[in-house]
Design a protein around this motif. Structure first.
Motif: not given
Length: 318
Positions: A1-5, A80-85, A90-96
């Motif tokens: 799952m990817i969630v964009d903020l 951007q938050i990435r979880i699951g597959g 891990s859980e990935v939080i990308v901060l641009r």
């Protein structure tokens, strides 16, 4: 799952993480550390995220990626938050970060750190001059750099030696793990004679070759020569050969190609051994196995020869 903020702040990121935890399950439980990746936005960031995702299967963690964007843009934070597959184990939080915000990673990252979890910082590309004094590096107990990304890896490793702080390490160190293991195993076999001299040969600007020479000097307490030599196998590595001299004859480990080497010992037939170049994922996973200062790395760094075709005989307590 990817969630964009887009155009967000850290409070909104934290609220979204709580909402995802309630709707998708306890995605944040069982994390053993927080891994901070400091990089430029673009392909380099995605390659680092993939390596971290792969390493997280051995070390479940929260990955915070500080991807620095265009400095001349207006100040803005896209998350951007990435979880699951999409995030391995891990859980990935990308901060641009854009504009003046691109240089404020230290302040941005603090609200997103896992409570009571060790912090590791990794610079897959260009690292600060003194990682321990960097705003992000100062909050980390371990700081991982990669001098192979520098224009001159050997010079970059030399600078790391001059500015070393406990907790610093470099992927050049984990890249020589297989060499160190094979040489140690060879010396575990009889005859158990003292090594009188050692020679390490490799590419002229190979930081791994320099570091392996330093490790041998610090462990064997004998003169160690560092020589330049072409390396077979292209991407197979930057070290060509190691020779250990002793009374009954030399022990030699010489690379044959990108995946193998030949081990020669007195009184034994030559043996072909596996010696593949380690991937970034493998090196990163190894560095995440320890969260305390690596004293052996520090001693190897200090004992490195200071020039090509020179000898190091620095005495370091084993």
């Amino acid at each position: 799952m990817i969630v964009d903020l887009p155009s967000t702040d850290t409070s909104a990121v934290n609220r979204t993480m709580v909402d995802l935890r309630e709707s998708a399950g306890a995605v944040a439980l069982g994390r053993v550390l927080t891994l901070l990746i400091i990089t430029e936005d673009g392909p380099e960031a995605e390659a680092a995220i993939q390596a971290a995702n792969d390493a997280s299967r051995e070390h479940p963690c929260r990955v915070l990626v500080l991807a620095r964007g265009v400095r001349r843009a207006a100040s803005r934070l896209d998350a951007q938050i990435r979880i699951g597959g999409d995030a391995g184990a891990s859980e990935v939080i990308v901060l641009r970060m854009y504009g003046p915000l691109a240089d404020q990673g230290g302040a941005i990252v603090v609200p997103l750190l896992l409570p009571d979890a060790p912090i590791v910082a990794w610079w897959p590309g260009e690292a600060p001059a003194v990682p321990a004094e960097d705003p992000v590096g100062s909050v980390a107990g371990r700081r991982i750099t990669d001098v192979s990304s520098a224009k001159s890896p050997s010079k970059a490793l030399g600078k790391l030696r001059q500015r070393y702080h406990p907790g610093d390490t470099d992927l050049a160190w984990s890249r020589i793990t297989s060499w160190r293991a094979l040489l140690t195993a060879a010396l575990d076999q009889p005859p158990h004679e003292r090594i009188t001299a050692a020679t390490v040969s490799g590419a002229p600007d190979s930081a791994s070759t320099d570091l392996l020479a330093g490790w041998l000097s610090s462990r064997l307490h004998c003169p160690v020569s560092r020589r330049s030599e072409d390396v077979p196998g292209g991407q197979g590595g930057q070290i060509a050969a190691v020779r250990l001299d002793r009374a009954s004859g030399p022990v030699e480990l010489r690379r044959l190609d990108a995946k193998s080497a030949m081990l020669s010992q007195p009184g034994q037939p030559d043996r072909r051994v596996a010696l593949s170049r380690r991937t970034t994922r493998e090196c990163l996973a190894e560095e995440l196995r320890r969260l305390d200062p690596d004293d052996i790395f520090a001693e190897a760094l200090e004992a490195m020869p200071t020039g090509r075709s020179r000898t190091s005989s620095r005495k370091v307590t084993a």
